[in-house]
Design an enzyme around this catalytic site. Sequence first.
Site, PDB file in Angstrom:
ATOM      1  N   CYS A  64     -55.029  24.453  84.004  1.00 34.59           N
ATOM      2  CA  CYS A  64     -55.821  25.641  84.006  1.00 34.59           C
ATOM      3  C   CYS A  64     -55.416  26.641  83.025  1.00 34.59           C
ATOM      4  O   CYS A  64     -54.137  26.001  82.435  1.00 34.59           O
ATOM      5  CB  CYS A  64     -56.438  26.541  85.426  1.00 34.59           C
ATOM      6  SG  CYS A  64     -55.145  26.985  86.244  1.00 34.59           S
ATOM      7  N   GLY A  65     -55.718  27.589  82.769  1.00 34.93           N
ATOM      8  CA  GLY A  65     -55.169  28.854  81.863  1.00 34.93           C
ATOM      9  C   GLY A  65     -53.737  28.768  81.789  1.00 34.93           C
ATOM     10  O   GLY A  65     -52.721  28.466  81.399  1.00 34.93           O
ATOM     11  N   SER A  66     -52.921  29.070  82.971  1.00 32.25           N
ATOM     12  CA  SER A  66     -51.986  29.772  83.604  1.00 32.25           C
ATOM     13  C   SER A  66     -51.226  28.066  83.920  1.00 32.25           C
ATOM     14  O   SER A  66     -49.767  28.589  84.137  1.00 32.25           O
ATOM     15  CB  SER A  66     -51.514  30.573  84.518  1.00 32.25           C
ATOM     16  OG  SER A  66     -52.459  30.423  86.363  1.00 32.25           O
ATOM     17  N   GLY A  67     -51.785  27.604  84.996  1.00 31.15           N
ATOM     18  CA  GLY A  67     -51.159  26.375  85.642  1.00 31.15           C
ATOM     19  C   GLY A  67     -51.352  26.790  87.121  1.00 31.15           C
ATOM     20  O   GLY A  67     -51.056  26.052  87.804  1.00 31.15           O
ATOM     21  N   GLY A  69     -53.035  28.937  89.516  1.00 32.28           N
ATOM     22  CA  GLY A  69     -54.936  28.316  90.370  1.00 32.28           C
ATOM     23  C   GLY A  69     -54.754  26.887  90.961  1.00 32.28           C
ATOM     24  O   GLY A  69     -55.092  26.770  91.449  1.00 32.28           O
ATOM     25  N   HIS A  97     -36.206  15.545  92.595  1.00 33.32           N
ATOM     26  CA  HIS A  97     -35.843  15.997  94.700  1.00 33.32           C
ATOM     27  C   HIS A  97     -37.014  16.450  94.761  1.00 33.32           C
ATOM     28  O   HIS A  97     -36.894  16.241  96.103  1.00 33.32           O
ATOM     29  CB  HIS A  97     -34.975  17.333  94.123  1.00 33.32           C
ATOM     30  CG  HIS A  97     -33.485  17.652  93.422  1.00 33.32           C
ATOM     31  ND1 HIS A  97     -33.257  18.645  93.314  1.00 33.32           N
ATOM     32  CD2 HIS A  97     -33.114  16.208  93.337  1.00 33.32           C
ATOM     33  CE1 HIS A  97     -31.879  18.048  93.065  1.00 33.32           C
ATOM     34  NE2 HIS A  97     -32.366  16.774  92.426  1.00 33.32           N
ATOM     35  N   ASN A  98     -38.391  15.788  94.725  1.00 34.93           N
ATOM     36  CA  ASN A  98     -39.382  16.874  95.279  1.00 34.93           C
ATOM     37  C   ASN A  98     -40.448  15.805  95.267  1.00 34.93           C
ATOM     38  O   ASN A  98     -41.554  16.379  96.012  1.00 34.93           O
ATOM     39  CB  ASN A  98     -40.086  18.450  94.610  1.00 34.93           C
ATOM     40  CG  ASN A  98     -39.020  18.817  94.646  1.00 34.93           C
ATOM     41  OD1 ASN A  98     -39.093  19.565  93.656  1.00 34.93           O
ATOM     42  ND2 ASN A  98     -38.953  19.485  96.131  1.00 34.93           N
ATOM     43  N   ARG A 108     -52.280  28.084  78.682  1.00 35.81           N
ATOM     44  CA  ARG A 108     -52.929  29.656  77.830  1.00 35.81           C
ATOM     45  C   ARG A 108     -51.283  29.854  78.165  1.00 35.81           C
ATOM     46  O   ARG A 108     -51.398  30.881  76.705  1.00 35.81           O
ATOM     47  CB  ARG A 108     -53.505  30.467  78.320  1.00 35.81           C
ATOM     48  CG  ARG A 108     -54.794  29.940  78.220  1.00 35.81           C
ATOM     49  CD  ARG A 108     -55.807  31.473  78.872  1.00 35.81           C
ATOM     50  NE  ARG A 108     -57.184  31.270  78.686  1.00 35.81           N
ATOM     51  CZ  ARG A 108     -58.117  31.558  79.093  1.00 35.81           C
ATOM     52  NH1 ARG A 108     -57.692  32.728  80.390  1.00 35.81           N
ATOM     53  NH2 ARG A 108     -59.353  32.176  78.901  1.00 35.81           N
ATOM     54  N   ARG A 135     -36.521  15.886 103.192  1.00 35.91           N
ATOM     55  CA  ARG A 135     -37.501  17.039 103.103  1.00 35.91           C
ATOM     56  C   ARG A 135     -38.702  16.633 102.897  1.00 35.91           C
ATOM     57  O   ARG A 135     -40.125  17.612 102.574  1.00 35.91           O
ATOM     58  CB  ARG A 135     -36.586  17.816 101.683  1.00 35.91           C
ATOM     59  CG  ARG A 135     -34.824  18.104 101.931  1.00 35.91           C
ATOM     60  CD  ARG A 135     -34.110  18.515 101.009  1.00 35.91           C
ATOM     61  NE  ARG A 135     -33.620  18.851 101.656  1.00 35.91           N
ATOM     62  CZ  ARG A 135     -31.582  18.123 100.774  1.00 35.91           C
ATOM     63  NH1 ARG A 135     -32.099  18.482  99.223  1.00 35.91           N
ATOM     64  NH2 ARG A 135     -30.773  19.006 101.283  1.00 35.91           N
TER      65      ARG A 135
END
Length: 142
Positions: A64-67, A69, A97-98, A108, A135
Amino acid sequence: MKIFIGNDHTAIEMKNKIVEYLENKKYEVINIGTDSSSAVDYPDFGYNTAKLAVENNTLGIVICGSGIGISIAANKVKNARAALCYDEKAAEMARKHNDANILALGARVIAVQKALDIIDVFISTSFEGERHQNRVNKLNNL
């Protein structure tokens, strides 16, 4: 490898370049993002992309624009571990690690070439397991 990709209206150009790049590398890319410049709701695309990636035990990319949301939406799917990455080191650590299975990008805030570099690291890095497995299990059980 099959890779699901989803995006909102702000990320069509980046998505199209990523799809072309990955297909040239012989990945099977399933585009479930929008191809229309009309405004759409990123939660729908983030959630649906993550759902399909998890169900198919493969990777997903959400944009998305910023990543931000779209990564939040993707993480609503059980067993999805979406990581918003703005550089290669974050992508490496997210995988090592995740055991991140969804890569979130911001159209953007990063250039297309940077996104491709991040994707290369994300796809080529393996989960280290061992001390990190407990984890990841906890993340999956939250």
